[in-house]
Design a protein around this motif. Structure first.
Motif, mmCIF file in Angstrom:
data_model
loop_
_atom_site.group_PDB
_atom_site.id
_atom_site.type_symbol
_atom_site.label_atom_id
_atom_site.label_comp_id
_atom_site.label_asym_id
_atom_site.label_seq_id
_atom_site.Cartn_x
_atom_site.Cartn_y
_atom_site.Cartn_z
ATOM 1 N N LEU A 60 0.864 -1.180 0.000
ATOM 2 C CA LEU A 60 0.000 0.000 0.000
ATOM 3 C C LEU A 60 0.897 1.225 0.000
ATOM 4 N N GLU A 61 0.407 2.322 -0.596
ATOM 5 C CA GLU A 61 1.108 3.602 -0.415
ATOM 6 C C GLU A 61 0.292 4.464 0.543
ATOM 7 N N ALA A 62 0.962 4.978 1.566
ATOM 8 C CA ALA A 62 0.307 5.872 2.523
ATOM 9 C C ALA A 62 0.322 7.293 1.965
ATOM 10 N N ILE A 118 5.946 5.002 2.396
ATOM 11 C CA ILE A 118 5.795 6.349 2.955
ATOM 12 C C ILE A 118 6.600 7.315 2.082
ATOM 13 N N ASN A 119 6.003 8.446 1.742
ATOM 14 C CA ASN A 119 6.713 9.477 0.959
ATOM 15 C C ASN A 119 7.556 10.325 1.887
ATOM 16 N N ILE A 120 8.820 10.489 1.567
ATOM 17 C CA ILE A 120 9.647 11.396 2.362
ATOM 18 C C ILE A 120 10.318 12.407 1.434
ATOM 19 N N LEU A 150 10.417 3.535 1.611
ATOM 20 C CA LEU A 150 10.505 4.994 1.629
ATOM 21 C C LEU A 150 10.584 5.474 0.189
ATOM 22 N N GLU A 151 9.642 6.339 -0.204
ATOM 23 C CA GLU A 151 9.632 6.882 -1.564
ATOM 24 C C GLU A 151 10.219 8.288 -1.552
ATOM 25 N N LEU A 152 11.242 8.484 -2.376
ATOM 26 C CA LEU A 152 11.854 9.797 -2.554
ATOM 27 C C LEU A 152 11.693 10.170 -4.009
ATOM 28 N N VAL A 180 12.426 5.236 -5.942
ATOM 29 C CA VAL A 180 12.486 6.542 -6.599
ATOM 30 C C VAL A 180 11.107 6.841 -7.183
ATOM 31 N N ASP A 181 10.462 7.854 -6.640
ATOM 32 C CA ASP A 181 9.101 8.231 -7.014
ATOM 33 C C ASP A 181 9.140 9.200 -8.202
ATOM 34 N N ASP A 182 8.046 9.260 -8.951
ATOM 35 C CA ASP A 182 7.896 10.229 -10.047
ATOM 36 C C ASP A 182 9.056 10.138 -11.032
ATOM 37 N N LEU A 201 11.912 1.491 -8.838
ATOM 38 C CA LEU A 201 11.695 2.661 -9.691
ATOM 39 C C LEU A 201 10.193 2.809 -9.875
ATOM 40 N N LYS A 202 9.674 3.997 -9.577
ATOM 41 C CA LYS A 202 8.250 4.237 -9.766
ATOM 42 C C LYS A 202 8.069 5.203 -10.922
ATOM 43 N N ILE A 203 7.545 4.724 -12.028
ATOM 44 C CA ILE A 203 7.408 5.563 -13.222
ATOM 45 C C ILE A 203 6.328 6.605 -12.993
HETATM 46 MG MG MG Z 1 4.718 8.339 -3.745
#
Ligand code: MG
Ligand code: C2E
Ligand code: MG
Ligand code: MG
Length: 285
Positions: A60-62, A118-120, A150-152, A180-182, A201-203
């Motif tokens: 899940l993404e918070a 979690i997005n940081i 942890l998503e950065l 790596v987000d975005d 890697l998150k496209i």
């Molecule tokens: Mg994110």
């Protein structure tokens, strides 16, 4: 006459600017209050991700939500950026971490075992106290670090110095998963990407939202998935809004998908029933 008009419009514009500035200040003040009040203005939503290899929901993404008493719902993009500029982001991130870890511990009690992202922000990562506070929260809630991603954002990661890489390595060594987000909009160099101690890697969703209609997006996404795999990374697509795009991503070998087609972000109370309802992986084949 024209000059007078311009003069008027300039004054008008400045007045508007001042108002916007005051509004931003007032929002920051209200956010400080919200963080301390803990009265339900701030809360988390959770958006499921599906593993395309087995059609199971494993993560899940918070995502934080703020219903500001004065004005109602404020999009996180808006107040996260304000929090970053006002030096409030570290406090906000720790609020998020505590809230998510308490929830993970509660789910564990109920027999639900799931990973949460979690997005940081870069400011969090670079803060000398961040690692220790994260570790302390993780231990206090009795959660295993391998349940936490942890998503950065790519943008944040590329501006970092060597110290950022060392701090990421420290998190990785402690068992956290790094994402790596975005990815794709942050002008990263491949040289830098390959140095980062990341797992995933998150496209960025801008390449995914219209994937089924755009040959160019398909070409970009296909090469990004291959790039990720060649670097030994797991690849996630966010913003999957229809079945056609999901099927394309499956054919391209993408590892995980997240998006409105699978589910919108869910309130905490909706997560458990949703997960129970989606236990049978054949449902989404
Ligand atoms: Mg994110
Ligand atoms: P993000 O980390 O890239 O999160 C994904 C965003 O895409 C979320 O927006 C999510 O609701 C949205 N999304 C997911 N699937 C779809 C889809 O199929 N279509 C479309 N159009 N959108 C989809 P949200 O919740 O508004 O969050 C926006 C951004 O705010 C996040 O982008 C993240 O950068 C930031 N953010 C949210 N929560 C937090 C938080 O707790 N901490 C920090 N530091 N940032 C957060
Ligand atoms: Mg993000
Ligand atoms: Mg994104």
């Amino acid at each position: 006459d024209t000059a007078r008009k311009q003069g008027l419009s300039v004054r008008y514009y400045q007045a508007g600017e001042d108002e916007a500035h005051m509004e931003r200040l007032s929002m920051v003040e209200d956010l400080k209050v919200a963080l301390n009040a803990n009265d339900g203005q701030l809360f988390m939503n959770y958006q499921p991700k599906m593993n395309l290899a087995n059609n199971r929901i494993e993560k899940l993404e918070a995502l934080i939500r703020w219903v500001r008493p004065k004005t109602g719902f404020v999009p996180p993009d808006v107040f996260i950026e304000l929090a970053e500029r006002a030096g409030l982001i570290l406090e906000l991130t720790h609020w998020v971490i505590d809230s998510v870890l308490a929830q993970l511990a509660a789910w564990k009690q109920e027999g639900i075992s799931i990973q949460v992202a979690i997005n940081i922000s870069a400011q969090d990562l670079m803060h000398p106290e961040f690692f220790n506070r994260l570790q302390a929260s993780t231990q206090r809630h009795g959660v295993d670090a391998r349940f936490i991603t942890l998503e950065l954002t790519e943008r944040d990661l590329m501006s970092n110095e060597e110290r950022g890489v060392a701090l990421m390595q420290q998190l990785r060594d402690a068992g956290y998963t790094l994402s790596v987000d975005d990815y794709g909009i942050g002008q990263s160099s491949l040289g830098k990407l390959k140095q980062l101690p990341i797992h995933e890697l998150k496209i960025d969703k801008s390449f995914i939202l219209k994937l089924d209609e755009s040959d160019t997006d398909q070409m970009i996404v296909r090469s990004t998935i291959d790039l990720g795999h060649n670097l030994g990374l797991s690849v996630v697509a966010e913003g999957v809004e229809n079945l056609a795009s999901q099927q394309l991503l499956r054919e391209m070998g993408c590892d995980y998908i997240q998006g409105y087609y699978l589910s919108k972000p869910l309130s905490v109370d909706a997560v458990r029933p949703w997960l129970l309802d989606h236990e049978n992986p054949r449902k989404h084949a």
